[in-house]
Design an enzyme around this catalytic site. Structure first.
Site, PDB file in Angstrom:
ATOM      1  N   PHE A 149      16.697  40.269  76.882  1.00  0.00           N
ATOM      2  CA  PHE A 149      15.513  39.410  77.025  1.00  0.00           C
ATOM      3  C   PHE A 149      15.728  38.300  78.048  1.00  0.00           C
ATOM      4  CE2 PHE A 149      17.909  36.538  74.290  1.00  0.00           C
ATOM      5  CZ  PHE A 149      17.516  35.282  74.749  1.00  0.00           C
ATOM      6  N   LYS A 173      13.990  50.627  79.840  1.00  0.00           N
ATOM      7  CA  LYS A 173      13.674  50.218  78.460  1.00  0.00           C
ATOM      8  C   LYS A 173      13.978  48.721  78.411  1.00  0.00           C
ATOM      9  CE  LYS A 173      14.842  49.111  74.832  1.00  0.00           C
ATOM     10  NZ  LYS A 173      14.481  47.734  74.372  1.00  0.00           N
ATOM     11  N   GLU A 176      12.199  44.135  74.059  1.00  0.00           N
ATOM     12  CA  GLU A 176      10.899  44.106  73.383  1.00  0.00           C
ATOM     13  C   GLU A 176      10.426  42.668  73.144  1.00  0.00           C
ATOM     14  OE1 GLU A 176      13.842  44.847  72.342  1.00  0.00           O
ATOM     15  OE2 GLU A 176      14.040  44.965  70.157  1.00  0.00           O
ATOM     16  N   ARG A 177      11.282  41.674  73.478  1.00  0.00           N
ATOM     17  CA  ARG A 177      10.884  40.292  73.219  1.00  0.00           C
ATOM     18  C   ARG A 177      10.063  39.695  74.370  1.00  0.00           C
ATOM     19  NH1 ARG A 177      16.369  37.828  70.871  1.00  0.00           N
ATOM     20  NH2 ARG A 177      17.355  39.804  71.405  1.00  0.00           N
ATOM     21  N   SER A 226      24.047  42.304  74.243  1.00  0.00           N
ATOM     22  CA  SER A 226      25.154  41.720  73.482  1.00  0.00           C
ATOM     23  C   SER A 226      26.286  42.748  73.324  1.00  0.00           C
ATOM     24  CB  SER A 226      24.646  41.235  72.131  1.00  0.00           C
ATOM     25  OG  SER A 226      23.922  42.261  71.492  1.00  0.00           O
ATOM     26  N   CYS A 281      24.039  34.684  80.322  1.00  0.00           N
ATOM     27  CA  CYS A 281      25.382  35.227  80.103  1.00  0.00           C
ATOM     28  C   CYS A 281      26.389  34.529  80.998  1.00  0.00           C
ATOM     29  CB  CYS A 281      25.393  36.721  80.373  1.00  0.00           C
ATOM     30  SG  CYS A 281      25.155  37.083  82.094  1.00  0.00           S
ATOM     31  N   GLU A 383      29.705  34.034  70.612  1.00  0.00           N
ATOM     32  CA  GLU A 383      28.699  33.551  71.565  1.00  0.00           C
ATOM     33  C   GLU A 383      27.534  32.935  70.785  1.00  0.00           C
ATOM     34  OE1 GLU A 383      26.373  36.651  73.506  1.00  0.00           O
ATOM     35  OE2 GLU A 383      26.510  35.572  75.391  1.00  0.00           O
TER      36      GLU A 383
HETATM   37  P1  NAD Z   1      20.537  42.574  72.662  1.00  0.00           P
HETATM   38  O1  NAD Z   1      21.871  43.221  72.619  1.00  0.00           O
HETATM   39  O2  NAD Z   1      19.915  42.142  71.377  1.00  0.00           O
HETATM   40  O3  NAD Z   1      19.466  43.564  73.334  1.00  0.00           O
HETATM   41  C1  NAD Z   1      19.729  44.225  74.543  1.00  0.00           C
HETATM   42  C2  NAD Z   1      18.976  45.541  74.565  1.00  0.00           C
HETATM   43  O4  NAD Z   1      19.457  46.369  73.507  1.00  0.00           O
HETATM   44  C3  NAD Z   1      17.473  45.378  74.329  1.00  0.00           C
HETATM   45  O5  NAD Z   1      16.782  46.225  75.207  1.00  0.00           O
HETATM   46  C4  NAD Z   1      17.290  45.791  72.890  1.00  0.00           C
HETATM   47  O6  NAD Z   1      16.027  46.373  72.620  1.00  0.00           O
HETATM   48  C5  NAD Z   1      18.393  46.797  72.668  1.00  0.00           C
HETATM   49  N1  NAD Z   1      18.865  46.806  71.280  1.00  0.00           N
HETATM   50  C6  NAD Z   1      18.801  45.800  70.379  1.00  0.00           C
HETATM   51  N2  NAD Z   1      19.346  46.178  69.210  1.00  0.00           N
HETATM   52  C7  NAD Z   1      19.775  47.444  69.370  1.00  0.00           C
HETATM   53  C8  NAD Z   1      20.452  48.372  68.510  1.00  0.00           C
HETATM   54  N3  NAD Z   1      20.794  48.048  67.272  1.00  0.00           N
HETATM   55  N4  NAD Z   1      20.753  49.565  69.011  1.00  0.00           N
HETATM   56  C9  NAD Z   1      20.425  49.906  70.270  1.00  0.00           C
HETATM   57  N5  NAD Z   1      19.803  49.063  71.127  1.00  0.00           N
HETATM   58  C10 NAD Z   1      19.479  47.844  70.684  1.00  0.00           C
HETATM   59  O7  NAD Z   1      20.652  41.369  73.691  1.00  0.00           O
HETATM   60  P2  NAD Z   1      19.606  40.226  73.973  1.00  0.00           P
HETATM   61  O8  NAD Z   1      19.592  39.281  72.809  1.00  0.00           O
HETATM   62  O9  NAD Z   1      18.325  40.798  74.429  1.00  0.00           O
HETATM   63  O10 NAD Z   1      20.281  39.507  75.230  1.00  0.00           O
HETATM   64  C11 NAD Z   1      21.262  38.528  75.113  1.00  0.00           C
HETATM   65  C12 NAD Z   1      22.649  39.113  75.211  1.00  0.00           C
HETATM   66  O11 NAD Z   1      22.817  39.781  76.452  1.00  0.00           O
HETATM   67  C13 NAD Z   1      23.724  38.038  75.187  1.00  0.00           C
HETATM   68  O12 NAD Z   1      24.810  38.498  74.434  1.00  0.00           O
HETATM   69  C14 NAD Z   1      24.106  37.892  76.645  1.00  0.00           C
HETATM   70  O13 NAD Z   1      25.396  37.372  76.882  1.00  0.00           O
HETATM   71  C15 NAD Z   1      23.995  39.297  77.101  1.00  0.00           C
HETATM   72  N6  NAD Z   1      23.852  39.369  78.549  1.00  0.00           N
HETATM   73  C16 NAD Z   1      24.903  39.849  79.262  1.00  0.00           C
HETATM   74  C17 NAD Z   1      24.835  39.908  80.645  1.00  0.00           C
HETATM   75  C18 NAD Z   1      25.978  40.449  81.443  1.00  0.00           C
HETATM   76  O14 NAD Z   1      25.771  40.834  82.583  1.00  0.00           O
HETATM   77  N7  NAD Z   1      27.182  40.508  80.912  1.00  0.00           N
HETATM   78  C19 NAD Z   1      23.667  39.497  81.293  1.00  0.00           C
HETATM   79  C20 NAD Z   1      22.601  39.016  80.527  1.00  0.00           C
HETATM   80  C21 NAD Z   1      22.706  38.975  79.152  1.00  0.00           C
END
Ligand code: NAD
Length: 499
Positions: A149, A173, A176-177, A226, A281, A383
Site C-alpha cells: 500500500f 495485483k 487492496e488498501r 512485509s 520501507c 518493524e
Molecule cells: P503486505 O505484506 O500486507 O501486503 C503486500 C501485498 O501482499 C499486498 O498486495 C497484499 O494484498 C498481499 N497480501 C497481504 N496478505 C497476504 C497473504 N496473507 N498472503 C498473500 N498475499 C498477501 O504489506 P503492506 O502493509 O501493504 O506494505 C508495507 C510493507 O511493505 C512493509 O513491511 C514495508 O517495509 C514493505 N515494503 C518493502 C519495500 C522494499 O522494497 N523492501 C518497499 C515498500 C514496502
C-alpha cells in the site's frame, strides 16, 4: 458507494466474484469506496487476455515499445496533480509526498525508455572457424507484480515499466488498501498506446495472490510487501517453478558519530523518520548515537524538532505528514508504543491519542520518540512502520556497526559523520543492502538497482535498473555456422572444445 473494479484488456472488468474490501479515507476514517476482491477466476481471465497479445507485443520492435513508455511518461507529467490527489486520498500521504511517489516511478519509466539499448545482446564473430555466437534477451511471457500500500505509484512502475518495455505482458495485483491509482496508471498506459491486454489489473487479497502463484502460465512474480508474506510468496512461487523476487520489511538505522554535524543530521533524519508517517520501507526509525555526549545532544535536538512537526490532513499544504493508512494500522502502531513502555524503553514523546481537530476519526498518530531502546526488545527487532523514532545508544563505532549488521532486516542504513575513513569502513563492513553516507534515505536512482539483504529481500535479483530488465528477461544464446561447402568433416564423438 464507488466501486473499484479490475482492469482487463483496456477496459473495466467486474469479474465474477462477490467479495469486496473497504477503501478508507484516512483523513476522516470513513469508507469511501469498495474494491472488488478477485480470485482464481479473475486471475485466469487476466492471464488469458495477456497470453493472447503477448507474442505480438514481444514481436513489436523495442523502439516502438519504448515510444509507449515515452508517451506514458508525458501523460504522467501532464496528469501529475490529479494523480497525486487520487493517491493521497486513499493512502493519506501529503500531496507533495504523493508527487514524489509518482515521480520516483516515472524515473523508472524514463529508464525503461532505454529498452532498445538495454535488451541488446552480445556477439562474438568467428568464435570458431566460420562460427559466430550471439545472445539475445527475450521476454518471459506473462509475468505478475504484487505491490504494497505504501507506494501505490512507484512500486507498480518499478515492475511493469521494465517488464512491459522488455516485451512481457503484465498482471498487477495492487494493494487492496489504495487500489485506485494503479488502475489509473493502467488506463494511462492504454492512452499512451499500449495494446489492450498487455497490462491488466486484478484486485484482491491472499486469494488473488495464491491464484497468481499457482497459475502455470505466469512465468515470474515480483513482490514487495512485509517479510513474512514476501517469504511465503517466494517459497510458493519458486515451488511452482517461477522466477520470484520478493522484497520485504525493514528497520533502517542511522548511525551518528560524535563528529557529525548534529543540526544537519537532525534536519535530515526528521523527514526520514516521520515523512509519510513513517510508512516507508526506507524510513529511518532507529537512530544510534555513538557516545553519551552525542546521545544527549541529539535527544535534546529531536525533542525540539518534534515539537515543531505539523501533522495534518493529507491535503494540508503545510503538514509534514498525514494520517496512516487504516484504523487497524493505527492500532498496531499504538500497540507497539505501549509494548515499548512495557519493555522498559523511555517514552520521551508520546504520539498516542492524537486527535485532529475537525477530523477526530481520522487515522492520525502523533510523532513518538523513545530513548534507551535495547537490542533485546521486540519493539526494536520488529518493524513498526509508523511515526515512531527509537534511539539505541552505542558506546563505540564497533557496537554501532554491529546493530544494523545483526538485525534481521537489512534494507537501508545511514551513517552521519565528517570522517571519510570511518564512513568508508562502515559502508564496506555493514551487512545491509543500501547504504547512505550523510544521506538519510539512500534509495538508489532508477538506473541503479534497489534491494535489501537478509529478511528484507528473498531472491537474487534487485528491483529496477539493469537488474529489472534481467529479472523480466532470459537469455538465448545462438551458435551459428554456415558451411561453405567442400569436403564433409569427420564425425566426432568428443565434446567440442577450443583446444
Ligand atoms: P503486505 O505484506 O500486507 O501486503 C503486500 C501485498 O501482499 C499486498 O498486495 C497484499 O494484498 C498481499 N497480501 C497481504 N496478505 C497476504 C497473504 N496473507 N498472503 C498473500 N498475499 C498477501 O504489506 P503492506 O502493509 O501493504 O506494505 C508495507 C510493507 O511493505 C512493509 O513491511 C514495508 O517495509 C514493505 N515494503 C518493502 C519495500 C522494499 O522494497 N523492501 C518497499 C515498500 C514496502
Amino acid at each position: 458507494m464507488r466501486d473499484i473494479a479490475h482492469y482487463l484488456s483496456g477496459k473495466t472488468f467486474v469479474g465474477g466474484g462477490n467479495r469486496y474490501g473497504d477503501v478508507f479515507d484516512p483523513n476522516t476514517g470513513k469508507v469511501q469506496a469498495r474494491v472488488r476482491l478477485g480470485g482464481a477466476t479473475e486471475v485466469a481471465a487476466a492471464v488469458d487476455a495477456a497470453k493472447a497479445v503477448q507474442p505480438e507485443w514481444a514481436a513489436t520492435n523495442p523502439q516502438r515499445r519504448a515510444r509507449v513508455m515515452f508517451e506514458f511518461k508525458r501523460l504522467l507529467e501532464a496528469h501529475m496533480d490529479d494523480l497525486a490527489h487520487m493517491l493521497s486520498a486513499e493512502h493519506g500521504k501529503v500531496i507533495a509526498d504523493a508527487k514524489g511517489d509518482i515521480q520516483r516511478g516515472l524515473e523508472v519509466i524514463e529508464f525503461a525508455c532505454g529498452a532498445p539499448h538495454l535488451l541488446k545482446g552480445d556477439y562474438t564473430s568467428n568464435a570458431g572457424s566460420g562460427i559466430d555466437v550471439y545472445s539475445m534477451r527475450v521476454p518471459l511471457g506473462v509475468v505478475a507484480g504484487i505491490t504494497p500500500f505504501n507506494f501505490p505509484a512507484m512500486i507498480p512502475m518499478w515492475m511493469f515499466g521494465p517488464a512491459i518495455a522488455a516485451g512481457n505482458a503484465f498482471i498487477l495485483k495492487p494493494s487492496e488498501r489504495d487500489p485506485s491509482l494503479p488502475v489509473r496508471l493502467a488506463e494511462l498506459m492504454t492512452e499512451a498506446g499500449l495494446p489492450d491486454g498487455v497490462l491488466n489489473v486484478v484486485h484482491g487479497d491472499k486469494e488473488a495472490v495464491d491464484a497468481i502463484l499457482d497459475h502455470p502460465d505466469i512465468k515470474a512474480v515480483s513482490f514487495v510487501g512485509s517479510s513474512d508474506i514476501a517469504h511465503y510468496v517466494y517459497q510458493r512461487g519458486v515451488a511452482a517453478g517461477k522466477r520470484v523476487q520478493a522484497m520485504g520489511g525493514a528497520k533502517n538505522h542511522g548511525i551518528i558519530l560524535p563528529d557529525a554535524d548534529l543540526d544537519q543530521t537532525v534536519a535530515d533524519i526528521m523527514g526520514a523518520a516521520f515523512g509519510s508517517a513513517g510508512e516507508r520501507c526506507m524510513a529511518l526509525p532507529v537512530v544510534v548515537p555513538v557516545g553519551e555526549k552525542t546521545a544527549e545532544a541529539l535527544r535534546a535536538k529531536f525533542v525540539t524538532a518534534i515539537a515543531g512537526l505539523r501533522v495534518g490532513a493529507s491535503t494540508d499544504k503545510d503538514a509534514h505528514y498525514g494520517p496512516v493508512v487504516t484504523a487497524a494500522h493505527k492500532a498496531k502502531i499504538e500497540n507497539y508504543i505501549e509494548l515499548g513502555v512495557q519493555e522498559g524503553a523511555e517514552l520521551v514523546v508520546d504520539g498516542r491519542g492524537f486527535r485532529m481537530q475537525g477530523l477526530e476519526d481520522g487515522f492520525f498518530v502523533g510523532p513518538t520518540l523513545f530513548d534507551h531502546v535495547k537490542p533485546g526488545m521486540k519493539t526494536y527487532q520488529e518493524e513498526i512502520f509508523g511515526p515512531v523514532l527509537q534511539m539505541v545508544r552505542a558506546e563505540s563505532f564497533e557496537q554501532a556497526l554491529e546493530l544494523p549488521s545483526k538485525h534481521q532486516y537489512g534494507n537501508g542504513v545511514a551513517i552521519f559523520t565528517r570522517n571519510g575513513e570511518a564512513a568508508r569502513e562502515f559502508a564496506a563492513r555493514v551487512e545491509v543492502g543500501m547504504v547512505g553516507i550523510n544521506v538519510p534515505i539512500p534509495v538508489p536512482l532508477a538506473y541503479h538497482t534497489f534491494g535489501g539483504w537478509k529478511r528484507s529481500a528473498f531472491g537474487d535479483v534487485n528491483q529496477h535498473g539493469p537488474e529489472g530488465f534481467r529479472f523480466f528477461t532470459r537469455i538465448k544464446t545462438v551458435t551459428q555456422r554456415w558451411p561453405a561447402g567442400g569436403p564433409v568433416s569427420d564425425q566426432s564423438f568428443v565434446i567440442p572444445t577450443m583446444k
